[in-house]
Design a protein around this motif. Sequence first.
Motif, mmCIF file in Angstrom:
data_model
loop_
_atom_site.group_PDB
_atom_site.id
_atom_site.type_symbol
_atom_site.label_atom_id
_atom_site.label_comp_id
_atom_site.label_asym_id
_atom_site.label_seq_id
_atom_site.Cartn_x
_atom_site.Cartn_y
_atom_site.Cartn_z
ATOM 1 N N GLU A 52 0.852 -1.197 0.000
ATOM 2 C CA GLU A 52 0.000 0.000 0.000
ATOM 3 C C GLU A 52 0.887 1.246 0.000
ATOM 4 O O GLU A 52 1.366 1.685 1.033
ATOM 5 N N SER A 53 1.097 1.795 -1.181
ATOM 6 C CA SER A 53 1.888 3.009 -1.338
ATOM 7 C C SER A 53 1.063 4.223 -0.897
ATOM 8 O O SER A 53 -0.141 4.108 -0.643
ATOM 9 N N LYS A 54 1.696 5.375 -0.831
ATOM 10 C CA LYS A 54 0.978 6.592 -0.448
ATOM 11 C C LYS A 54 -0.166 6.906 -1.413
ATOM 12 O O LYS A 54 -1.274 7.203 -0.977
ATOM 13 N N PRO A 55 0.048 6.846 -2.755
ATOM 14 C CA PRO A 55 -1.083 7.118 -3.660
ATOM 15 C C PRO A 55 -2.246 6.143 -3.464
ATOM 16 O O PRO A 55 -3.407 6.540 -3.527
ATOM 17 N N ILE A 56 -1.937 4.882 -3.206
ATOM 18 C CA ILE A 56 -2.998 3.897 -2.975
ATOM 19 C C ILE A 56 -3.705 4.199 -1.659
ATOM 20 O O ILE A 56 -4.936 4.140 -1.578
ATOM 21 N N HIS A 57 -2.954 4.537 -0.635
ATOM 22 C CA HIS A 57 -3.547 4.878 0.662
ATOM 23 C C HIS A 57 -4.522 6.052 0.513
ATOM 24 O O HIS A 57 -5.653 6.004 1.024
ATOM 25 N N LEU A 58 -4.112 7.084 -0.200
ATOM 26 C CA LEU A 58 -4.981 8.250 -0.405
ATOM 27 C C LEU A 58 -6.219 7.890 -1.231
ATOM 28 O O LEU A 58 -7.317 8.372 -0.955
ATOM 29 N N ALA A 59 -6.044 7.035 -2.227
ATOM 30 C CA ALA A 59 -7.186 6.601 -3.049
ATOM 31 C C ALA A 59 -8.175 5.798 -2.205
ATOM 32 O O ALA A 59 -9.399 5.955 -2.365
ATOM 33 N N LYS A 60 -7.675 4.966 -1.297
ATOM 34 C CA LYS A 60 -8.563 4.183 -0.443
ATOM 35 C C LYS A 60 -9.349 5.085 0.512
ATOM 36 O O LYS A 60 -10.533 4.842 0.755
ATOM 37 N N ILE A 61 -8.717 6.130 1.017
ATOM 38 C CA ILE A 61 -9.431 7.102 1.852
ATOM 39 C C ILE A 61 -10.549 7.746 1.039
ATOM 40 O O ILE A 61 -11.676 7.884 1.511
ATOM 41 N N TRP A 62 -10.252 8.132 -0.198
ATOM 42 C CA TRP A 62 -11.254 8.748 -1.069
ATOM 43 C C TRP A 62 -12.404 7.761 -1.322
ATOM 44 O O TRP A 62 -13.581 8.135 -1.242
ATOM 45 N N LEU A 63 -12.085 6.508 -1.616
ATOM 46 C CA LEU A 63 -13.118 5.502 -1.868
ATOM 47 C C LEU A 63 -13.990 5.282 -0.637
ATOM 48 O O LEU A 63 -15.217 5.143 -0.768
#
Length: 72
Positions: free
Chosen positions: A47-58
């Motif tokens: 879980e990279s930073k961009p993926i982490h941020l995308a999961k928060i958005w989702l």
Amino acid sequence: MLHKTTYESPLGDITLLSDEVYLLGLWIKGQKNYGSNYNLETIKQIESKPIHLAKIWLEQYFAGNNPDPITA
């Protein structure tokens, strides 16, 4: 280096793909062109930073909110 993870959504499992800086793809399992031209089988589950941020958005989106994609 590429990273991927799976997000369990109300629509089904979503695969997210990124490098260290950008989200590169997001696919619902079984959709046409799943994985695009990436060989997802060879990419590590991290879980990279961009993926982490995308999961928060989702999370916010599926909770019924209208999250801003710029500030997520």
